[in-house]
Enzyme design. Structure first.
Site, PDB file in Angstrom:
ATOM      1  N   GLY A 129       0.826  -1.207   0.000  1.00 23.02           N
ATOM      2  CA  GLY A 129       0.000   0.000   0.000  1.00 23.02           C
ATOM      3  C   GLY A 129       0.856   1.251   0.000  1.00 23.02           C
ATOM      4  O   GLY A 129       0.602   2.193  -0.754  1.00 23.02           O
ATOM      5  N   HIS A 130       1.881   1.256   0.836  1.00 20.49           N
ATOM      6  CA  HIS A 130       2.820   2.379   0.847  1.00 20.49           C
ATOM      7  C   HIS A 130       3.541   2.496  -0.495  1.00 20.49           C
ATOM      8  O   HIS A 130       3.761   3.601  -1.009  1.00 20.49           O
ATOM      9  CB  HIS A 130       3.864   2.198   1.955  1.00 20.49           C
ATOM     10  CG  HIS A 130       3.310   2.218   3.343  1.00 20.49           C
ATOM     11  ND1 HIS A 130       3.264   1.099   4.139  1.00 20.49           N
ATOM     12  CD2 HIS A 130       2.772   3.226   4.075  1.00 20.49           C
ATOM     13  CE1 HIS A 130       2.733   1.417   5.304  1.00 20.49           C
ATOM     14  NE2 HIS A 130       2.413   2.698   5.291  1.00 20.49           N
TER      15      HIS A 130
END
Length: 281
Positions: free
Chosen positions: A42-43
């Site tokens: 996600g990052h």
């Protein structure tokens, strides 16, 4: 240690504000991805979008004590700096800022931040002082970095909503929303997932899929949203023995409870074992 030294030679790792000022002094199109570390896909998605939209990208790694209303939660938050640096190196991030608590909070002159009573819904209602802590630290980061855009994930939609309203009102920085990244079993990626065992991960997948189905049902019959949501809350609590803090439908315009028209989301926060998880659909 040797690998870390190589990273330092190839990527600008910054720990002091004075060095930050020197490094980014002339940057005018800087993308900023604030993180608390324990990085995941996600990052990575946020960073990739920043690299596409901005000339340079800065990622911060800072576990902010001010946004934890539980000291044990802060203590247990997953941390893995060496692995984080390997990920950031692979993604060719331009700047990595890893300040200490003293570095961030040494300016005592900044005004105390509060949020409106109307905004104290969902997590703001259950985590007293949490979003005040988030806004406080991001305000400090923006003053230091002056980024063109901040990139935030949709999984923390309430955070995005409050940060966008607060930051864009006070600074020239824009706040950009990035789509939630989910695993193959549809679980929203989160650093806290690393605190779960295999049994909990399996349960989380089943819970997530039931909530996705619930959202579809509500979308087709909004007038019955309250009854459908209450029924689902009872069912999920019994099936998975979880403690649900909230399961609510809110529109995405002002996070109000009226979802009769326009876009809305189904928001949830619950405890799976001792781990508090949030999501929205």
């Amino acid at each position: 240690m040797f690998y870390l030294l190589i990273l330092l030679l190839q990527m600008k790792l910054i720990k002091e504000i004075i060095d930050l000022n020197k490094a980014i002094n002339k940057e005018t199109r800087l993308g900023f991805v604030p993180t608390m570390g324990s990085l995941h896909k996600g990052h990575e998605a946020l960073i990739k979008i920043s690299k596409k939209k901005c000339k340079k990208t800065l990622v911060s790694i800072f576990v902010n004590p001010k946004q934890f209303n539980n000291k044990e939660d802060y203590k247990n938050y997953p941390r893995n700096l060496n692995n984080d640096l390997k990920i950031l190196k692979r993604l060719k991030v331009d700047y990595v800022f890893i300040p200490t608590i003293d570095q961030i909070y040494k300016n005592k002159k900044l005004t105390k931040i509060s949020i409106k009573k109307s905004d104290k819904v969902l997590c703001a209602n259950f985590r007293k002082g949490h979003f005040e802590g988030v806004l406080n630290v991001l305000n400090r980061f923006v003053i230091l970095i002056a980024p063109k855009i901040i990139f935030l994930g949709e999984k923390d939609y309430q955070q995005f909503f409050l940060v966008k309203k607060f930051i864009e009102k006070r600074h020239k920085t824009k706040v950009y929303l990035c789509k939630t990244i989910r695993s193959s079993n549809r679980i929203a990626l989160s650093s806290r997932n690393r605190l779960l065992n295999k049994t909990n991960i399996q349960a989380l997948s089943l819970i997530t899929n039931k909530l996705l189905d619930l959202k579809k049902k509500i979308y087709k019959n909004r007038s019955e949203s309250e009854a459908l949501t209450n029924s689902a809350k009872i069912e999920l609590t019994k099936l998975f023995n979880i403690k649900i803090e909230y399961l609510e439908n809110r529109n995405t315009i002002d996070l109000g409870s009226n979802i009769s028209n326009g876009p809305f989301k189904l928001f949830v926060a619950f405890y799976l074992g001792k781990v508090r998880l949030i999501d929205n659909f």
